[in-house]
Design a protein around this motif. Structure first.
Motif, mmCIF file in Angstrom:
data_model
loop_
_atom_site.group_PDB
_atom_site.id
_atom_site.type_symbol
_atom_site.label_atom_id
_atom_site.label_comp_id
_atom_site.label_asym_id
_atom_site.label_seq_id
_atom_site.Cartn_x
_atom_site.Cartn_y
_atom_site.Cartn_z
ATOM 1 N N PHE A 49 0.940 -1.130 -0.049
ATOM 2 C CA PHE A 49 0.109 -0.094 0.022
ATOM 3 C C PHE A 49 0.871 0.848 0.114
ATOM 4 O O PHE A 49 -0.151 2.014 0.800
ATOM 5 N N ASN A 51 2.134 2.946 -2.502
ATOM 6 C CA ASN A 51 1.563 4.613 -2.629
ATOM 7 C C ASN A 51 0.738 4.966 -2.656
ATOM 8 O O ASN A 51 0.529 6.106 -2.968
ATOM 9 N N GLU A 52 -0.612 4.194 -2.153
ATOM 10 C CA GLU A 52 -1.698 4.373 -1.662
ATOM 11 C C GLU A 52 -1.054 5.375 0.010
ATOM 12 O O GLU A 52 -1.649 6.795 0.706
ATOM 13 N N LEU A 53 -0.273 4.815 0.348
ATOM 14 C CA LEU A 53 -0.106 5.528 1.569
ATOM 15 C C LEU A 53 1.084 7.025 1.085
ATOM 16 O O LEU A 53 0.686 8.142 2.277
ATOM 17 N N TYR A 54 1.719 7.202 0.436
ATOM 18 C CA TYR A 54 1.688 7.790 -0.495
ATOM 19 C C TYR A 54 1.315 9.407 -0.533
ATOM 20 O O TYR A 54 1.223 10.328 -0.550
ATOM 21 N N LEU A 55 0.328 8.881 -1.202
ATOM 22 C CA LEU A 55 -0.724 9.893 -1.849
ATOM 23 C C LEU A 55 -1.456 10.487 -0.422
ATOM 24 O O LEU A 55 -1.654 11.775 -0.804
ATOM 25 N N TRP A 56 -1.760 9.414 0.595
ATOM 26 C CA TRP A 56 -2.448 10.120 1.677
ATOM 27 C C TRP A 56 -1.507 11.526 2.630
ATOM 28 O O TRP A 56 -1.884 12.122 2.617
ATOM 29 N N GLN A 59 -1.485 14.552 0.131
ATOM 30 C CA GLN A 59 -2.535 15.001 0.637
ATOM 31 C C GLN A 59 -2.589 16.291 0.407
ATOM 32 O O GLN A 59 -3.363 17.048 0.268
#
Length: 264
Positions: A49, A51-56, A59
């Motif tokens: 996860f 990539n998703e954590l980096y997006l978060w 944010q």
């Protein structure tokens, strides 16, 4: 019966004296292996996860960028290594309770009963405070700091933050605020060990306030907002540490008299 030579006796006594040290070293090695294993397991769970954590994580900044603008990668390997680094750091953060538990299990047998009663609550509280410091940075500091930086730029300048630079910046802020939120624990320990007293700390309050702003200036970007957002919580946490230090310094015993928790 023949007696053993003196050399054999000395070798036997030396081996017996070295055994406890060897056992301690083996236990320390086992504890460290468990710490590393905890980090590896957390990393294996978190990395899918990443990539998703980096997006978060990005944010707070991406919400403030003008429409049509986004973050960029100035290095070919950044899209791979930035999420990887984030996953590794988050794995260490997630494994902190296990790491501290292993450290506690290693040192606890050598502590007195009154030291154990104090050490474990302080250890547990330090973990919570570190997480609270990181959460404060993300939810309170980042929106204000990034809002300031994105609004102060010259007109016509396109802002395209680099993902690696952004990650290094936020990790530094997480660490700074996490450590800053440990001030109550440090204050209580100084009081309990007799290094100082609540009265002495209260008398040095003006110097502490100036020191908080100096530390905020050194650990945060060169702007007044982030410096103040770090200095003010540090000051308030210092005051909180004095309050709890006064409560922990002495406690009533069964007879109603006050006794020092250090056992002296």
């Amino acid at each position: 019966m023949t007696s053993k030579p003196d050399g054999d006796h000395s070798q036997q006594s030396a081996a017996q004296s070295e055994m406890p040290l060897i056992e301690h070293l083996l236990e320390l090695r086992n504890r460290m292996l468990k710490m590393v294993l905890a980090v590896v397991i957390c990393f294996a769970v978190i990395y899918p996860f990443a990539n998703e954590l980096y997006l978060w994580l990005s944010q707070p900044l991406r919400d403030l960028l003008p429409v049509g603008q986004t973050m960029i990668a100035t290095d070919v390997t950044s899209p791979f290594f930035a999420p990887l680094k984030l996953a590794l750091v988050l794995a260490v953060f997630a494994a902190i309770p296990i790491i501290l538990y292993q450290l506690w299990s290693f040192i606890a047998p050598g502590l007195y009963a009154h030291e154990k009663r104090l050490a474990f609550p302080l250890l547990f509280t330090s973990v919570i405070l570190f997480y609270l410091g990181a959460a404060f940075a993300y939810y309170v500091v980042f929106p204000l700091v990034f809002g300031f930086f994105t609004a102060i730029g010259p007109e016509g300048i396109v802002e395209l933050p680099d993902i690696s630079s952004y990650l290094n910046f936020v990790l530094k802020m997480f660490f700074a605020f996490g450590v800053a939120f440990e001030i109550p624990i440090a204050t209580i320990l100084l009081i309990l060990t007799g290094a100082t007293t609540p009265a002495d700390l209260a008398a040095k309050r003006p110097y502490i306030v100036v020191g908080c702003f100096i530390i905020g200036m050194l650990l945060t970007p060169p702007d007044v907002i982030s410096q103040t957002l770090l200095a003010l919580p540090m000051w308030l946490l210092f005051e909180l540490g004095i309050v709890f230090g006064r409560l922990a310094q002495r406690k009533p015993d069964e007879s109603g008299q006050s006794t020092d928790v250090s056992g002296e």
